[in-house]
Write a protein that holds these residues in place. Structure first.
Motif, PDB file in Angstrom:
ATOM      1  N   ASP A 218      30.062  23.427  32.574  1.00  0.00           N
ATOM      2  CA  ASP A 218      30.799  23.280  31.316  1.00  0.00           C
ATOM      3  C   ASP A 218      32.300  23.530  31.481  1.00  0.00           C
ATOM      4  O   ASP A 218      33.126  22.809  30.898  1.00  0.00           O
ATOM      5  CB  ASP A 218      30.242  24.247  30.260  1.00  0.00           C
ATOM      6  N   ASP A 219      32.650  24.568  32.265  1.00  0.00           N
ATOM      7  CA  ASP A 219      34.065  24.939  32.424  1.00  0.00           C
ATOM      8  C   ASP A 219      34.662  24.432  33.719  1.00  0.00           C
ATOM      9  O   ASP A 219      35.817  24.752  34.042  1.00  0.00           O
ATOM     10  CB  ASP A 219      34.209  26.467  32.350  1.00  0.00           C
ATOM     11  N   GLY A 220      33.901  23.652  34.490  1.00  0.00           N
ATOM     12  CA  GLY A 220      34.393  23.119  35.757  1.00  0.00           C
ATOM     13  C   GLY A 220      33.395  23.364  36.873  1.00  0.00           C
ATOM     14  O   GLY A 220      32.367  24.017  36.676  1.00  0.00           O
ATOM     15  N   THR A 221      33.709  22.843  38.045  1.00  0.00           N
ATOM     16  CA  THR A 221      32.828  23.025  39.205  1.00  0.00           C
ATOM     17  C   THR A 221      33.570  23.576  40.417  1.00  0.00           C
ATOM     18  O   THR A 221      32.952  23.894  41.419  1.00  0.00           O
ATOM     19  CB  THR A 221      32.177  21.679  39.599  1.00  0.00           C
ATOM     20  N   ASP A 222      34.885  23.705  40.319  1.00  0.00           N
ATOM     21  CA  ASP A 222      35.682  24.230  41.436  1.00  0.00           C
ATOM     22  C   ASP A 222      35.727  25.753  41.359  1.00  0.00           C
ATOM     23  O   ASP A 222      35.945  26.329  40.287  1.00  0.00           O
ATOM     24  CB  ASP A 222      37.098  23.653  41.374  1.00  0.00           C
ATOM     25  N   PHE A 223      35.519  26.422  42.494  1.00  0.00           N
ATOM     26  CA  PHE A 223      35.439  27.890  42.513  1.00  0.00           C
ATOM     27  C   PHE A 223      36.710  28.531  41.961  1.00  0.00           C
ATOM     28  O   PHE A 223      36.649  29.436  41.120  1.00  0.00           O
ATOM     29  CB  PHE A 223      35.176  28.382  43.948  1.00  0.00           C
ATOM     30  N   ASP A 224      37.862  28.099  42.444  1.00  0.00           N
ATOM     31  CA  ASP A 224      39.117  28.714  42.003  1.00  0.00           C
ATOM     32  C   ASP A 224      39.340  28.501  40.507  1.00  0.00           C
ATOM     33  O   ASP A 224      39.829  29.404  39.811  1.00  0.00           O
ATOM     34  CB  ASP A 224      40.294  28.146  42.798  1.00  0.00           C
ATOM     35  N   THR A 225      38.982  27.318  40.021  1.00  0.00           N
ATOM     36  CA  THR A 225      39.142  27.026  38.592  1.00  0.00           C
ATOM     37  C   THR A 225      38.227  27.919  37.750  1.00  0.00           C
ATOM     38  O   THR A 225      38.664  28.509  36.746  1.00  0.00           O
ATOM     39  CB  THR A 225      38.831  25.550  38.311  1.00  0.00           C
ATOM     40  N   ILE A 226      36.959  28.027  38.155  1.00  0.00           N
ATOM     41  CA  ILE A 226      36.005  28.852  37.411  1.00  0.00           C
ATOM     42  C   ILE A 226      36.425  30.321  37.456  1.00  0.00           C
ATOM     43  O   ILE A 226      36.338  31.039  36.449  1.00  0.00           O
ATOM     44  CB  ILE A 226      34.589  28.673  37.999  1.00  0.00           C
ATOM     45  N   CYS A 227      36.901  30.760  38.622  1.00  0.00           N
ATOM     46  CA  CYS A 227      37.375  32.146  38.751  1.00  0.00           C
ATOM     47  C   CYS A 227      38.542  32.414  37.806  1.00  0.00           C
ATOM     48  O   CYS A 227      38.593  33.449  37.133  1.00  0.00           O
ATOM     49  CB  CYS A 227      37.824  32.409  40.192  1.00  0.00           C
ATOM     50  N   ARG A 228      39.477  31.488  37.793  1.00  0.00           N
ATOM     51  CA  ARG A 228      40.653  31.666  36.934  1.00  0.00           C
ATOM     52  C   ARG A 228      40.259  31.719  35.464  1.00  0.00           C
ATOM     53  O   ARG A 228      40.757  32.567  34.711  1.00  0.00           O
ATOM     54  CB  ARG A 228      41.646  30.525  37.170  1.00  0.00           C
ATOM     55  N   LYS A 229      39.336  30.866  35.073  1.00  0.00           N
ATOM     56  CA  LYS A 229      38.947  30.835  33.669  1.00  0.00           C
ATOM     57  C   LYS A 229      38.164  32.086  33.277  1.00  0.00           C
ATOM     58  O   LYS A 229      38.330  32.613  32.172  1.00  0.00           O
ATOM     59  CB  LYS A 229      38.124  29.569  33.387  1.00  0.00           C
ATOM     60  N   ALA A 230      37.322  32.584  34.191  1.00  0.00           N
ATOM     61  CA  ALA A 230      36.615  33.842  33.912  1.00  0.00           C
ATOM     62  C   ALA A 230      37.611  34.990  33.813  1.00  0.00           C
ATOM     63  O   ALA A 230      37.467  35.893  32.984  1.00  0.00           O
ATOM     64  CB  ALA A 230      35.585  34.110  35.005  1.00  0.00           C
ATOM     65  N   ASP A 231      38.646  34.943  34.669  1.00  0.00           N
ATOM     66  CA  ASP A 231      39.697  35.964  34.637  1.00  0.00           C
ATOM     67  C   ASP A 231      40.461  35.924  33.312  1.00  0.00           C
ATOM     68  O   ASP A 231      40.754  36.960  32.704  1.00  0.00           O
ATOM     69  CB  ASP A 231      40.642  35.720  35.814  1.00  0.00           C
ATOM     70  N   VAL A 232      40.774  34.725  32.867  1.00  0.00           N
ATOM     71  CA  VAL A 232      41.468  34.563  31.575  1.00  0.00           C
ATOM     72  C   VAL A 232      40.611  35.127  30.444  1.00  0.00           C
ATOM     73  O   VAL A 232      41.108  35.834  29.556  1.00  0.00           O
ATOM     74  CB  VAL A 232      41.791  33.069  31.333  1.00  0.00           C
ATOM     75  N   ALA A 233      39.314  34.823  30.461  1.00  0.00           N
ATOM     76  CA  ALA A 233      38.414  35.335  29.426  1.00  0.00           C
ATOM     77  C   ALA A 233      38.333  36.862  29.467  1.00  0.00           C
ATOM     78  O   ALA A 233      38.269  37.518  28.424  1.00  0.00           O
ATOM     79  CB  ALA A 233      37.020  34.726  29.608  1.00  0.00           C
ATOM     80  N   MET A 234      38.353  37.410  30.686  1.00  0.00           N
ATOM     81  CA  MET A 234      38.305  38.872  30.829  1.00  0.00           C
ATOM     82  C   MET A 234      39.556  39.513  30.212  1.00  0.00           C
ATOM     83  O   MET A 234      39.474  40.498  29.472  1.00  0.00           O
ATOM     84  CB  MET A 234      38.173  39.239  32.306  1.00  0.00           C
ATOM     85  N   TYR A 235      40.728  38.964  30.497  1.00  0.00           N
ATOM     86  CA  TYR A 235      41.960  39.532  29.937  1.00  0.00           C
ATOM     87  C   TYR A 235      42.025  39.346  28.420  1.00  0.00           C
ATOM     88  O   TYR A 235      42.612  40.179  27.717  1.00  0.00           O
ATOM     89  CB  TYR A 235      43.193  38.924  30.619  1.00  0.00           C
ATOM     90  N   HIS A 236      41.428  38.292  27.950  1.00  0.00           N
ATOM     91  CA  HIS A 236      41.330  38.122  26.499  1.00  0.00           C
ATOM     92  C   HIS A 236      40.506  39.268  25.906  1.00  0.00           C
ATOM     93  O   HIS A 236      40.847  39.817  24.848  1.00  0.00           O
ATOM     94  CB  HIS A 236      40.685  36.773  26.172  1.00  0.00           C
ATOM     95  N   GLY A 237      39.424  39.637  26.607  1.00  0.00           N
ATOM     96  CA  GLY A 237      38.620  40.777  26.167  1.00  0.00           C
ATOM     97  C   GLY A 237      39.411  42.077  26.200  1.00  0.00           C
ATOM     98  O   GLY A 237      39.276  42.926  25.318  1.00  0.00           O
TER      99      GLY A 237
END
Length: 623
Positions: free
Chosen positions: A329-348
Motif C-alpha cells: 500500500d505504501d510502496g515496495t522499496d525498503f528505504d521508502t517504506i522505512c522513511r514512511k514508517a519513520d514519518v508516522a513515528m514522528y507524527h506519533g
C-alpha cells in the motif's frame, strides 16, 4: 607489505635453528664414519671427514649471523661433494654414500637457495652416468661391491642420517600443516565474527539495518507472490535520553538489551526485529494481511515496553512510539517504506508519544512543510522577519508594571504570522534556536535599557531560554558580554526555562547557571507544576521566580483542585523566599482570587496582550 617485513626475521630465526640441529646431527654421523674409516685403515677418508666437520662448523656460524640460506647452500654443496668424492674413490654408483643423496636433495629444497637442489640433482646424475661410462670404457676401474661389517655400519649410518633429515622435514611439514589448519580455523572464526558484526548489532546481537533489508526483501517477495502484505514498524523509545543522562550509559545499555529480549519474545516466529541504533528498532511483520493484525501487534509491543526493570536499585521504564508502513500500500522499496514508517513515528511523537500511527500521505506534506519552514527560518533573522513582543507582568499589590516577558514572533513574507508553537519546536530540532535565542536576548536587553530611561522604577525583562542554549559552554559569557556592551544592570534580566532543564546533569548547564546567578541575573521556572516540580532543584539552583502554569489559573474560580494546587505552590514558594507569577489571568475575578492567595505578580490578557516594542513604550507611558 608489513606482513612480509614482520615474517622475514621470524623465518630466518626459525631456519637458523633448524640448520643448527641438522648440522649437529650430521657432525655426529660424520664422527662415526671417521671412526669406521679409521678402523678399516682408510686414513685419507678419515682425515677428509675431519676437515669437512670443521668446515660445516662455518655453516653454523653463518646461520647464527642471520644467513641460514647461505649456510644451508654451503652445507648442501659440501655434503654433495663429499658423497661424490667417496663414490669416485670407492665403488662408484654402487657406493653406500649414494644413499645420502635423497636426504641431501630434500634438505636443499627446504634450506638452500632454490637453484641448488636442481643443480645438485644434475650433478649427481652426470657423475653416476660418467662412472658407468668410465667403468665400461676401462678408463677407471671401480672395485666390486662386497658385504662386510664395516660397509654395513657405514650404510646404517648413512641411512640413519638420511632418515633423520627426512624425519625433521616431515615433522616440520606436519607441524606446518597443523598450523595451516589452525590458521584456517581462526580465519573462519574471524570471518564469522566479521559477518556477525556486519549484519548484527554489537550490543544486543539483533540484526542491524543491512540484515533488516535482506529480511524485508524476502518477506516482500513472498507477500507479492501470495497477494498478502508486510507491515514494517519503526519503534522509538520515548525519552530514553533521560535514562542515559540521569542513570548513565551502562544502565541505558542494560535497559536496551532487556527491551530487545522482551520484544523478541513478544513477536511471532515469522516476524523479525532489528536494531537500527540508539533507541530505534525495526519490526517486520510477515503475513499481516489485515490492518487490525498490525494494530494488535503494535498494542502488544507498546505494552511489553512499559514493563519496568530494576537496574542498580533503580526502577527503569519507558514507553514507545511506533510508526507503521505497509507493503504494497505504501510502496515496495525498503528505504521508502522505512522513511514512511519513520514519518508516522514522528507524527506519533508530536501527538503525545506512547502510541502508534499508520502512515498516510498527509504526513508527507507535513514533513515537507516543516523542512520548508526550517529553510525559511535560517534566513528569517537576516531578512528582519522576526520580532520580539512584550507582555507586562503586574504587581498584584500595587498595580505597577514591574516586568515584561519577551515573546518571539515570526512574520513570514508569504505565509503571514506563524504561531510560536509551530516554529519554535522546528528551531530547536534544527539547531537554529541557538542563533535565534541569542538574537532574542540581545534585542530584549536593548529594549529593557530603553524602558529604564522612561520609568521612575526599575523595569525587568524576562526572556525564555531553550535548554539547547544552556548546553553551549559560552552561553553565560555571551549574556554577560551583551549586558556589558549595553551597560545594562544584570539584575534587570530574568531568564525563564522549564523544569526539564534542571533534570539535565551536563556540566555545561550547571556551569552556565552558576555563572548567571553569580552575576545577579534572576532565574525563573516557567510553567511550574506541569513538570517534575522537584523542590531540591529550587534550592540547589537558587531559583527566584516560579511562574504558575496557566492551566491552573484559567479555571481557578471553578476548580477546587486547581485552587488547592495554586495555594500549595504559593505557600511553598513563600516559605522558600521565592516570588510567584500567575500566568493566563483574563478577568478581574481571577486576578482578585490570585491576589487573595498572596501571589505577588500576574500576567495575562486582563492587562495586555503581547505587543511590539513601540506599543509597549506607549503602554508604559500611559501606565
Amino acid at each position: 607489505m608489513s606482513e612480509s617485513i614482520t615474517a622475514e626475521p621470524v623465518n630466518r630465526k626459525y631456519n637458523s635453528a633448524r640448520l643448527k640441529q641438522i648440522l649437529f646431527a650430521t657432525q655426529i654421523a660424520l664422527l662415526l664414519i671417521v671412526v669406521q674409516r679409521a678402523a678399516i685403515g682408510n686414513l685419507n677418508h678419515a682425515a677428509y671427514l675431519l676437515v669437512l666437520m670443521f668446515l660445516l662448523s662455518l655453516c653454523g656460524y653463518i646461520a647464527r649471523k642471520g644467513r641460514p640460506e647461505l649456510g644451508g647452500t654451503i652445507f648442501a654443496v659440501m655434503i654433495s661433494c663429499t658423497s661424490l668424492y667417496f663414490m669416485w674413490t670407492s665403488e662408484g654408483a654402487r657406493d653406500e654414500t649414494l644413499l645420502a643423496f635423497p636426504g641431501i636433495f630434500v634438505f636443499s629444497l627446504l634450506m638452500a637457495h632454490r637453484i641448488v637442489a636442481p643443480l645438485l640433482l644434475g650433478l649427481f646424475i652426470i657423475n653416476v652416468l660418467l662412472m658407468g661410462y668410465f667403468h665400461d670404457a676401462g678408463i677407471h676401474e671401480f672395485p666390486l661391491s662386497r658385504n662386510s661389517t664395516t660397509n654395513s655400519i657405514l650404510i646404517a649410518i648413512l641411512i640413519t642420517i638420511a632418515c633423520y633429515w627426512c624425519h625433521r622435514v616431515s615433522r616440520e611439514l606436519n607441524n606446518a600443516f597443523k598450523e595451516l589448519i589452525d590458521q584456517n580455523r581462526r580465519l573462519q572464526i574471524s570471518e564469522a565474527n566479521i559477518t556477525q558484526l556486519a549484519h548484527h548489532d554489537f550490543l544486543t546481537g539483533l540484526p542491524n539495518r543491512s540484515m533488516a533489508k535482506e529480511y524485508f526483501e524476502i518477506a516482500k517477495d513472498r507477500a507479492l507472490r501470495n497477494y498478502t502484505s508486510v507491515s514494517l514498524m519503526f519503534l522509538d523509545l520515548d525519552d530514553f535520553k533521560t535514562i542515559n543522562d540521569t542513570l548513565g550509559h551502562d544502565v541505558g545499555d542494560e535497559y536496551i538489551t532487556y527491551i530487545s529480549r522482551q520484544l523478541e519474545q513478544a513477536l511471532r516466529k515469522s516476524d523479525h526485529i532489528c536494531r537500527l541504533g540508539g533507541d530505534e528498532f525495526l519490526i517486520i511483520l510477515e503475513d499481516a494481511g489485515k490492518r487490525e493484525e498490525a494494530m494488535q501487534m503494535a498494542d502488544k509491543v507498546t505494552n511489553v515496553v512499559k514493563n519496568p526493570l530494576e537496574i542498580s536499585d533503580h526502577q527503569v521504564s519507558c514507553t514507545a512510539t511506533i510508526g507503521i508502513a505497509i507493503v504494497p500500500d505504501d510502496g515496495t522499496d525498503f528505504d521508502t517504506i522505512c522513511r514512511k514508517a519513520d514519518v508516522a513515528m514522528y507524527h506519533g511523537k508530536d501527538t503525545g508519544k506512547n502510541t502508534y500511527h499508520f502512515f498516510d500521505e498527509s504526513m508527507d506534506k507535513e514533513v515537507a512543510d516543516s523542512l520548508s519552514l526550517i529553510a525559511d527560518l535560517r534566513s528569517a533573522i537576516a531578512e528582519n522577519q522576526l520580532a520580539v513582543h512584550f507582555q507586562p507582568q503586574i504587581d498584584l499589590q500595587t498595580g505597577r508594571i514591574s516586568t515584561a516577558e519577551a515573546l518571539l514572533r515570526w512574520y513570514h513574507p508569504t505565509r503571514g504570522s506563524i504561531p510560536p508553537l509551530t516554529f519554535i519546536p522546528l528551531a530547536e530540532k534544527s539547531g537554529e534556536m541557538v542563533a535565534i535565542g541569542k538574537w532574542v536576548i540581545a534585542e530584549s536587553c536593548r529594549q529593557c535599557v530603553r524602558w529604564n530611561t522612561l520609568t521612575e522604577h526599575p523595569m525587568t525583562v524576562a526572556v525564555n531560554v531553550s535548554p539547547l542554549q544552556f548546553k553551549h559552554a559560552d552561553f553565560a559569557q555571551f549574556i554577560l558580554s551583551t549586558l556589558e556592551d549595553l551597560k545594562m544592570d544584570p539584575a534587570l534580566l530574568e531568564l525563564e526555562f522549564t523544569e526539564s532543564l534542571l533534570m539535565n546533569d551536563s556540566p555545561e548547564v550547571s556551569e552556565n547557571l552558576a555563572a548567571l546567578r553569580k552575576a545577579n541575573i534572576h532565574l525563573s521556572i516557567d510553567d511550574f507544576g506541569t513538570g517534575y516540580s522537584n523542590l531540591g532543584y529550587l534550592k540547589n539552583f537558587d531559583i527566584e521566580v516560579l511562574k504558575i502554569d496557566r492551566s491552573f489559573i484559567s479555571k481557578l474560580s471553578e476548580s477546587p483542585q486547581d485552587k488547592a494546587i495554586v495555594t500549595a505552590i504559593v505557600q511553598m514558594a513563600a516559605s522558600l523566599g521565592i516570588e510567584t507569577v500567575a500566568e493566563g489571568i483574563e478577568d478581574d475575578a481571577t486576578a482578585k482570587l490570585v491576589r487573595e492567595l498572596n501571589c505577588q505578580k500576574g500576567q495575562g490578557y486582563l492587562w495586555s496582550r503581547p505587543i511590539n516594542d513601540e506599543e509597549f513604550i506607549n503602554f508604559l507611558k500611559q501606565a
